[in-house]
Design a protein around this motif. Structure first.
Motif, PDB file in Angstrom:
ATOM      1  N   UNK A   5       0.873  -1.329  -0.098  1.00 49.84           N
ATOM      2  CA  UNK A   5      -0.049  -0.045   0.058  1.00 49.84           C
ATOM      3  C   UNK A   5       0.805   1.157   0.029  1.00 49.84           C
ATOM      4  N   UNK A   6       1.692   1.345   0.864  1.00 48.78           N
ATOM      5  CA  UNK A   6       3.014   2.240   0.990  1.00 48.78           C
ATOM      6  C   UNK A   6       3.522   2.500  -0.565  1.00 48.78           C
ATOM      7  N   UNK A   7       3.955   1.269  -1.118  1.00 43.32           N
ATOM      8  CA  UNK A   7       4.606   1.394  -2.382  1.00 43.32           C
ATOM      9  C   UNK A   7       3.861   2.062  -3.475  1.00 43.32           C
ATOM     10  N   UNK A   8       2.383   1.631  -3.714  1.00 42.42           N
ATOM     11  CA  UNK A   8       1.757   2.062  -4.367  1.00 42.42           C
ATOM     12  C   UNK A   8       1.197   3.293  -4.468  1.00 42.42           C
ATOM     13  N   UNK A  49      -7.153   2.721  -0.883  1.00 42.20           N
ATOM     14  CA  UNK A  49      -5.997   2.046  -1.788  1.00 42.20           C
ATOM     15  C   UNK A  49      -6.837   1.042  -2.916  1.00 42.20           C
ATOM     16  N   UNK A  50      -7.707   0.422  -2.437  1.00 40.40           N
ATOM     17  CA  UNK A  50      -8.580  -0.311  -3.359  1.00 40.40           C
ATOM     18  C   UNK A  50      -9.031   0.318  -4.608  1.00 40.40           C
ATOM     19  N   UNK A  51      -9.725   1.563  -4.074  1.00 42.82           N
ATOM     20  CA  UNK A  51     -10.302   2.331  -5.065  1.00 42.82           C
ATOM     21  C   UNK A  51      -9.386   2.688  -6.258  1.00 42.82           C
ATOM     22  N   UNK A  52      -8.316   3.427  -5.466  1.00 45.01           N
ATOM     23  CA  UNK A  52      -7.269   3.992  -6.201  1.00 45.01           C
ATOM     24  C   UNK A  52      -6.391   3.038  -7.115  1.00 45.01           C
ATOM     25  N   UNK A  57      -9.265   8.118 -11.061  1.00 42.04           N
ATOM     26  CA  UNK A  57      -9.719   9.262 -11.929  1.00 42.04           C
ATOM     27  C   UNK A  57      -8.542  10.546 -11.663  1.00 42.04           C
ATOM     28  N   UNK A  58      -8.610  11.267 -12.502  1.00 46.35           N
ATOM     29  CA  UNK A  58      -7.634  12.430 -12.453  1.00 46.35           C
ATOM     30  C   UNK A  58      -7.799  13.198 -11.175  1.00 46.35           C
ATOM     31  N   UNK A  59      -9.037  13.347 -10.666  1.00 40.24           N
ATOM     32  CA  UNK A  59      -9.662  13.962  -9.503  1.00 40.24           C
ATOM     33  C   UNK A  59      -8.815  13.202  -8.255  1.00 40.24           C
ATOM     34  N   UNK A  60      -9.003  11.889  -8.323  1.00 42.83           N
ATOM     35  CA  UNK A  60      -8.479  11.226  -7.110  1.00 42.83           C
ATOM     36  C   UNK A  60      -6.978  11.422  -6.902  1.00 42.83           C
ATOM     37  N   UNK A  61      -6.387  11.326  -8.117  1.00 44.17           N
ATOM     38  CA  UNK A  61      -4.853  11.241  -8.238  1.00 44.17           C
ATOM     39  C   UNK A  61      -4.484  12.539  -7.637  1.00 44.17           C
ATOM     40  N   UNK A  62      -5.115  13.893  -8.085  1.00 46.41           N
ATOM     41  CA  UNK A  62      -4.761  15.265  -7.520  1.00 46.41           C
ATOM     42  C   UNK A  62      -5.049  15.215  -6.215  1.00 46.41           C
ATOM     43  N   UNK A  63      -6.127  14.668  -5.798  1.00 47.75           N
ATOM     44  CA  UNK A  63      -6.364  14.594  -4.244  1.00 47.75           C
ATOM     45  C   UNK A  63      -5.174  14.026  -3.409  1.00 47.75           C
TER      46      UNK A  63
END
Ligand SMILES: C[S@@+](CC[C@H](N)C(=O)[O-])C[C@H]1O[C@@H](n2cnc3c(N)ncnc32)[C@H](O)[C@@H]1O
Length: 272
Positions: A5-8, A49-52, A57-63
Protein backbone atom coordinates in the motif's frame (compact mmCIF):
# COMPACT_ATOMS: atom_id res chain seq x y z
CA UNK A 1 0.21 0.36 6.44
CA UNK A 2 1.07 -2.70 4.39
CA UNK A 3 4.28 -2.36 2.32
CA UNK A 4 2.46 -2.75 -1.00
CA UNK A 5 0.00 0.00 0.00
CA UNK A 6 2.84 2.35 0.92
CA UNK A 7 4.64 1.48 -2.38
CA UNK A 8 1.54 2.13 -4.45
CA UNK A 9 1.00 5.63 -3.02
CA UNK A 10 4.71 6.53 -2.97
CA UNK A 11 5.09 5.52 -6.65
CA UNK A 12 1.97 7.37 -7.70
CA UNK A 13 3.01 10.59 -5.97
CA UNK A 14 6.58 10.44 -7.28
CA UNK A 15 5.47 9.74 -10.85
CA UNK A 16 3.04 12.66 -11.02
CA UNK A 17 4.65 15.30 -8.81
CA UNK A 18 8.31 14.39 -8.40
CA UNK A 19 7.84 14.29 -4.62
CA UNK A 20 9.82 11.43 -3.09
CA UNK A 21 8.11 9.90 -0.07
CA UNK A 22 10.82 8.17 1.90
CA UNK A 23 9.98 4.97 3.74
CA UNK A 24 10.91 6.44 7.11
CA UNK A 25 8.04 8.91 6.56
CA UNK A 26 5.49 6.09 6.18
CA UNK A 27 3.72 7.17 9.41
CA UNK A 28 3.22 10.68 7.98
CA UNK A 29 1.96 9.31 4.68
CA UNK A 30 -0.46 7.07 6.49
CA UNK A 31 -1.86 9.82 8.68
CA UNK A 32 -2.37 12.12 5.69
CA UNK A 33 -4.02 9.34 3.68
CA UNK A 34 -6.24 8.50 6.62
CA UNK A 35 -7.45 12.09 6.68
CA UNK A 36 -8.06 12.01 2.93
CA UNK A 37 -9.92 8.69 3.17
CA UNK A 38 -12.16 10.20 5.84
CA UNK A 39 -12.79 13.35 3.78
CA UNK A 40 -13.79 11.22 0.78
CA UNK A 41 -16.05 9.02 2.90
CA UNK A 42 -13.96 5.87 2.60
CA UNK A 43 -13.76 3.47 5.52
CA UNK A 44 -9.97 3.62 5.81
CA UNK A 45 -6.69 3.82 3.89
CA UNK A 46 -7.14 0.25 2.64
CA UNK A 47 -10.41 1.10 0.98
CA UNK A 48 -8.82 4.23 -0.54
CA UNK A 49 -6.04 1.99 -1.86
CA UNK A 50 -8.51 -0.49 -3.34
CA UNK A 51 -10.37 2.25 -5.19
CA UNK A 52 -7.24 4.10 -6.33
CA UNK A 53 -5.48 0.97 -7.53
CA UNK A 54 -8.49 -0.17 -9.55
CA UNK A 55 -9.83 3.05 -11.04
CA UNK A 56 -7.72 6.14 -10.51
CA UNK A 57 -9.58 9.22 -11.75
CA UNK A 58 -7.55 12.41 -12.39
CA UNK A 59 -9.48 14.00 -9.50
CA UNK A 60 -8.54 11.26 -7.04
CA UNK A 61 -4.93 11.32 -8.24
CA UNK A 62 -4.79 15.10 -7.63
CA UNK A 63 -6.40 14.66 -4.20
CA UNK A 64 -3.73 12.12 -3.23
CA UNK A 65 -0.88 14.38 -4.42
CA UNK A 66 -2.49 17.35 -2.70
CA UNK A 67 -2.56 15.38 0.57
CA UNK A 68 1.17 14.71 0.28
CA UNK A 69 2.35 18.29 -0.28
CA UNK A 70 3.97 20.19 2.56
CA UNK A 71 2.83 23.79 2.30
CA UNK A 72 4.94 25.31 5.08
CA UNK A 73 5.73 28.95 4.27
CA UNK A 74 5.74 32.39 5.84
CA UNK A 75 6.19 36.06 5.01
CA UNK A 76 9.73 37.22 4.09
CA UNK A 77 11.05 33.69 4.70
CA UNK A 78 14.78 33.82 5.52
CA UNK A 79 14.76 37.63 5.10
CA UNK A 80 18.19 37.79 3.43
CA UNK A 81 16.97 36.97 -0.12
CA UNK A 82 14.57 39.91 0.20
CA UNK A 83 17.45 42.10 1.43
CA UNK A 84 19.46 41.01 -1.63
CA UNK A 85 16.56 41.95 -3.88
CA UNK A 86 16.20 45.34 -2.24
CA UNK A 87 19.87 46.26 -2.12
CA UNK A 88 21.24 44.83 -5.36
CA UNK A 89 19.04 42.74 -7.57
CA UNK A 90 16.12 45.12 -8.21
CA UNK A 91 18.36 48.22 -8.52
CA UNK A 92 20.45 46.37 -11.14
CA UNK A 93 17.40 45.08 -13.03
CA UNK A 94 15.84 48.54 -12.93
CA UNK A 95 18.79 49.87 -14.90
CA UNK A 96 18.87 46.91 -17.28
CA UNK A 97 15.14 47.08 -18.06
CA UNK A 98 14.76 50.86 -18.08
CA UNK A 99 13.72 50.76 -21.74
CA UNK A 100 11.10 48.00 -21.54
CA UNK A 101 9.82 49.19 -18.15
CA UNK A 102 8.72 45.68 -17.33
CA UNK A 103 9.74 43.26 -14.56
CA UNK A 104 8.34 39.76 -14.15
CA UNK A 105 8.72 37.72 -10.96
CA UNK A 106 7.86 34.03 -10.53
CA UNK A 107 7.19 32.40 -7.19
CA UNK A 108 7.49 28.86 -8.53
CA UNK A 109 6.30 26.89 -5.48
CA UNK A 110 4.16 29.62 -4.01
CA UNK A 111 2.16 27.55 -1.56
CA UNK A 112 -0.39 29.83 0.17
CA UNK A 113 1.03 33.03 -1.32
CA UNK A 114 3.15 34.56 1.45
CA UNK A 115 6.26 34.62 -0.77
CA UNK A 116 4.46 36.37 -3.64
CA UNK A 117 2.88 38.95 -1.30
CA UNK A 118 6.27 39.56 0.32
CA UNK A 119 7.66 40.40 -3.14
CA UNK A 120 4.71 42.70 -3.82
CA UNK A 121 5.17 44.50 -0.46
CA UNK A 122 8.90 44.90 -1.06
CA UNK A 123 8.24 46.58 -4.41
CA UNK A 124 5.55 48.86 -2.99
CA UNK A 125 7.60 49.83 -0.01
CA UNK A 126 11.03 50.38 -1.51
CA UNK A 127 10.49 50.91 -5.25
CA UNK A 128 7.38 53.11 -5.64
CA UNK A 129 8.85 54.38 -8.94
CA UNK A 130 8.37 50.87 -10.35
CA UNK A 131 4.61 51.07 -9.85
CA UNK A 132 4.35 52.90 -13.18
CA UNK A 133 6.11 49.95 -14.86
CA UNK A 134 4.49 46.69 -15.90
CA UNK A 135 5.20 44.58 -12.83
CA UNK A 136 3.84 41.07 -12.67
CA UNK A 137 4.24 38.40 -10.03
CA UNK A 138 3.23 34.91 -11.07
CA UNK A 139 2.54 32.55 -8.16
CA UNK A 140 2.29 28.87 -9.09
CA UNK A 141 2.02 25.62 -7.18
CA UNK A 142 0.82 22.06 -7.69
CA UNK A 143 -1.59 22.41 -4.76
CA UNK A 144 -4.96 23.85 -5.75
CA UNK A 145 -5.97 24.29 -2.10
CA UNK A 146 -2.84 26.29 -1.31
CA UNK A 147 -3.39 28.50 -4.37
CA UNK A 148 -7.03 29.08 -3.46
CA UNK A 149 -5.94 30.39 -0.09
CA UNK A 150 -3.24 32.54 -1.68
CA UNK A 151 -5.72 34.04 -4.09
CA UNK A 152 -8.04 34.96 -1.22
CA UNK A 153 -5.14 36.65 0.54
CA UNK A 154 -6.73 36.13 3.97
CA UNK A 155 -4.41 35.07 6.78
CA UNK A 156 -4.83 34.20 10.45
CA UNK A 157 -3.20 36.12 13.29
CA UNK A 158 -0.65 33.32 13.66
CA UNK A 159 0.24 33.50 9.97
CA UNK A 160 0.76 37.26 9.97
CA UNK A 161 2.83 36.97 13.14
CA UNK A 162 5.32 34.87 11.16
CA UNK A 163 7.81 37.12 9.39
CA UNK A 164 5.61 40.13 8.66
CA UNK A 165 6.75 43.45 10.18
CA UNK A 166 3.92 45.14 12.09
CA UNK A 167 4.30 48.27 9.98
CA UNK A 168 3.59 46.21 6.86
CA UNK A 169 0.61 44.52 8.51
CA UNK A 170 -0.93 47.89 9.30
CA UNK A 171 -0.13 49.33 5.88
CA UNK A 172 -1.01 46.46 3.53
CA UNK A 173 -3.70 44.44 5.35
CA UNK A 174 -7.24 45.05 6.58
CA UNK A 175 -8.75 43.15 9.46
CA UNK A 176 -11.89 41.19 8.62
CA UNK A 177 -13.20 39.15 11.58
CA UNK A 178 -10.43 36.80 12.64
CA UNK A 179 -8.52 37.24 9.34
CA UNK A 180 -6.11 39.78 7.95
CA UNK A 181 -6.82 40.45 4.27
CA UNK A 182 -4.19 41.74 1.83
CA UNK A 183 -5.12 45.02 0.16
CA UNK A 184 -6.33 45.23 -3.42
CA UNK A 185 -3.21 47.00 -4.72
CA UNK A 186 -0.99 44.05 -3.80
CA UNK A 187 -3.49 41.47 -5.00
CA UNK A 188 -3.69 43.11 -8.41
CA UNK A 189 0.06 42.53 -8.90
CA UNK A 190 -0.19 38.75 -8.49
CA UNK A 191 -1.60 36.01 -10.70
CA UNK A 192 -2.13 32.58 -9.11
CA UNK A 193 -2.00 29.51 -11.40
CA UNK A 194 -1.71 25.78 -10.95
CA UNK A 195 1.57 24.51 -12.40
CA UNK A 196 3.43 21.26 -11.92
CA UNK A 197 7.18 21.95 -12.03
CA UNK A 198 7.83 18.42 -13.22
CA UNK A 199 5.82 18.88 -16.43
CA UNK A 200 7.25 20.77 -19.42
CA UNK A 201 6.58 24.47 -18.80
CA UNK A 202 3.71 25.91 -20.86
CA UNK A 203 4.92 28.15 -23.75
CA UNK A 204 2.55 30.90 -22.54
CA UNK A 205 4.54 31.26 -19.32
CA UNK A 206 6.89 33.87 -20.82
CA UNK A 207 10.25 34.84 -19.35
CA UNK A 208 11.21 36.10 -15.92
CA UNK A 209 13.62 38.56 -14.34
CA UNK A 210 13.47 36.92 -10.93
CA UNK A 211 12.54 33.34 -10.06
CA UNK A 212 12.02 32.16 -6.50
CA UNK A 213 12.06 28.35 -6.45
CA UNK A 214 12.51 27.81 -2.75
CA UNK A 215 12.06 24.81 -0.49
CA UNK A 216 10.55 22.58 -3.17
CA UNK A 217 13.58 20.96 -4.85
CA UNK A 218 14.32 19.26 -1.51
CA UNK A 219 11.34 16.98 -2.13
CA UNK A 220 12.61 15.76 -5.52
CA UNK A 221 15.14 13.16 -6.65
CA UNK A 222 18.43 14.43 -8.06
CA UNK A 223 17.26 13.63 -11.57
CA UNK A 224 13.95 15.51 -11.26
CA UNK A 225 15.68 18.43 -9.57
CA UNK A 226 18.11 18.76 -12.52
CA UNK A 227 15.19 18.60 -14.96
CA UNK A 228 13.28 21.33 -13.11
CA UNK A 229 16.37 23.57 -13.06
CA UNK A 230 16.82 23.04 -16.81
CA UNK A 231 13.19 24.03 -17.37
CA UNK A 232 13.68 27.16 -15.29
CA UNK A 233 16.80 28.05 -17.30
CA UNK A 234 14.59 28.20 -20.41
CA UNK A 235 12.41 30.95 -18.95
CA UNK A 236 15.11 33.22 -17.56
CA UNK A 237 15.58 36.68 -19.08
CA UNK A 238 19.20 37.68 -19.69
CA UNK A 239 20.85 38.62 -16.35
CA UNK A 240 17.76 37.39 -14.49
CA UNK A 241 18.14 35.92 -10.99
CA UNK A 242 17.20 32.55 -9.52
CA UNK A 243 16.84 32.04 -5.76
CA UNK A 244 16.72 28.62 -4.11
CA UNK A 245 16.01 27.89 -0.46
CA UNK A 246 18.91 28.58 1.90
CA UNK A 247 19.48 24.89 2.61
CA UNK A 248 19.11 23.72 -1.00
CA UNK A 249 22.19 22.57 -2.89
CA UNK A 250 22.77 23.75 -6.45
CA UNK A 251 23.59 20.23 -7.68
CA UNK A 252 22.34 19.91 -11.25
CA UNK A 253 22.38 23.68 -11.81
CA UNK A 254 22.69 24.37 -15.57
CA UNK A 255 26.03 25.92 -16.55
CA UNK A 256 24.46 29.20 -17.70
CA UNK A 257 23.68 30.15 -14.10
CA UNK A 258 26.51 32.06 -12.43
CA UNK A 259 26.66 31.78 -8.64
CA UNK A 260 26.55 35.13 -6.87
CA UNK A 261 26.86 35.96 -3.20
CA UNK A 262 24.90 39.01 -2.08
CA UNK A 263 25.14 39.65 1.66
CA UNK A 264 24.04 36.39 3.30
CA UNK A 265 22.34 35.12 0.15
CA UNK A 266 23.55 32.84 -2.59
CA UNK A 267 21.69 33.32 -5.85
CA UNK A 268 22.22 32.45 -9.50
CA UNK A 269 22.36 34.96 -12.34
CA UNK A 270 21.47 33.80 -15.84
CA UNK A 271 24.38 34.35 -18.19
CA UNK A 272 23.39 31.65 -20.67
C1 LIG B 1 7.52 23.99 1.65
S1 LIG B 1 6.53 24.81 0.46
C2 LIG B 1 7.58 26.18 0.02
C3 LIG B 1 6.80 27.46 -0.18
C4 LIG B 1 7.63 28.72 -0.49
N1 LIG B 1 8.37 28.59 -1.72
C5 LIG B 1 8.58 29.04 0.64
O1 LIG B 1 9.79 28.93 0.46
O2 LIG B 1 8.12 29.43 1.71
C6 LIG B 1 6.69 23.72 -0.94
C7 LIG B 1 5.60 23.88 -2.00
O3 LIG B 1 5.98 23.16 -3.16
C8 LIG B 1 4.80 22.66 -3.78
N2 LIG B 1 5.15 21.59 -4.73
C9 LIG B 1 5.55 20.31 -4.45
N3 LIG B 1 5.76 19.63 -5.58
C10 LIG B 1 5.50 20.48 -6.60
C11 LIG B 1 5.53 20.35 -8.03
N4 LIG B 1 5.86 19.21 -8.63
N5 LIG B 1 5.19 21.44 -8.77
C12 LIG B 1 4.84 22.60 -8.18
N6 LIG B 1 4.79 22.78 -6.84
C13 LIG B 1 5.11 21.73 -6.06
C14 LIG B 1 3.95 22.22 -2.59
O4 LIG B 1 2.59 22.12 -2.93
C15 LIG B 1 4.25 23.32 -1.56
O5 LIG B 1 3.27 24.31 -1.58
Amino acid sequence: MRPEVYRFFADLVQKHSGIVLKEEKAYLIESRLRELARALNYRDVNQLYQVASKRLTPQLRDDIIEAMTTNETYFFRDQHPFEALRKEVIPELKKLRAREKELRFWSAAASTGQEAYSLAMLIHEYFPDLLSWRIQILATDISREALKKGEKGAYSQIEVNRGLPVTFLVKYFKQNGSKWVVNEKLRRMIIFRKLNLVDPLPPTLGKFDVVFCRYVLIYFSQEVKAKVLQNIAKVMKPKGYLFLGATESPQGMPAGFKRKVIGRTICYQWEG
